[in-house]
Design an enzyme around this catalytic site. Structure first.
Site, short mmCIF file in Angstrom:
data_model
loop_
_atom_site.label_atom_id
_atom_site.label_comp_id
_atom_site.label_asym_id
_atom_site.label_seq_id
_atom_site.Cartn_x
_atom_site.Cartn_y
_atom_site.Cartn_z
N CYS A 1 0.84 -1.19 0.06
CA CYS A 1 -0.11 0.02 -0.14
C CYS A 1 0.85 1.35 0.03
O CYS A 1 0.26 2.37 -0.16
CB CYS A 1 -1.02 0.04 1.22
SG CYS A 1 -2.26 -1.28 0.86
N GLU B 1 -13.00 -1.01 2.53
CA GLU B 1 -12.05 -0.66 1.31
C GLU B 1 -12.16 -1.98 0.17
O GLU B 1 -11.82 -2.02 -0.74
CB GLU B 1 -10.92 -0.25 1.67
CG GLU B 1 -9.76 -1.31 2.34
CD GLU B 1 -8.54 -0.63 2.78
OE1 GLU B 1 -8.34 0.43 2.93
OE2 GLU B 1 -7.46 -1.41 2.82
N HIS C 1 -13.17 9.50 -7.45
CA HIS C 1 -12.09 9.21 -8.53
C HIS C 1 -11.30 10.38 -8.00
O HIS C 1 -10.77 11.04 -9.02
CB HIS C 1 -12.93 9.71 -9.96
CG HIS C 1 -13.47 8.46 -10.37
ND1 HIS C 1 -14.86 7.98 -9.70
CD2 HIS C 1 -12.97 7.47 -11.30
CE1 HIS C 1 -15.14 6.79 -10.46
NE2 HIS C 1 -14.12 6.52 -11.29
#
Length: 150
Positions: free
Chosen positions: A25, A136, A75
């Site tokens: 990550c 998530e 986005h």
């Protein structure tokens, strides 16, 4: 009258990177987030009120969460503004990408804290934020509860 909890679910796509992290990550990547917003209140008892019987109109809750969270984070790519990712953010912004610089490491845990503060400020006085769940992935989520944060 009884206290009632109602929940509305939202979805948005967001990219992020965790600066200094020791796993995958640390790379820029994205998630299909699912946010469950639960509020608590007493249903409106005034039969002359157009929202009679509701704790809060789901449409009103949707407007708050959409304006504060979904429209902002959908986005977008989120970076901690206190890391060297700022240079990457500037490059992306120069290429007209939607970049958010936040005061925290953009983990699900920290995002859900941020979201709770934003939503609480917009709710009517008679309605309280009860909890948030931010997923998530299909198997990983962070939760925020008002009762844990009083």
């Amino acid at each position: 009258m009884s206290k009632i909890r109602i929940t509305k679910q939202f979805s948005f796509e967001t990219g992020h990177a965790l600066y200094g992290y020791d796993g995958k990550c640390k790379n820029v990547h994205g998630h299909s987030y699912h946010l469950f917003v639960t509020v608590i209140g007493t249903p409106i008892a005034d039969s002359n009120n157009v929202k009679f019987g509701m704790v809060i109109d789901f449409g009103d809750l949707k407007k708050i969460v959409k304006e504060e969270i979904v429209d902002v984070f959908d986005h977008a790519t989120v970076f901690n503004k206190n890391t060297p990712h700022v240079e990457l953010a500037k490059e992306l912004e120069a290429r007209e990408h939607n970049v958010l610089l936040v005061d925290y490491q953009p983990t699900s845990e920290m995002m859900v804290i941020d979201f709770a503060e934003k939503i609480k400020q917009r709710l009517p006085e008679t309605i309280k934020l009860h909890s948030l769940r931010l997923s998530e992935t299909t198997s990983s989520f962070a939760e925020w509860y008002a009762s844990d944060n009083e």
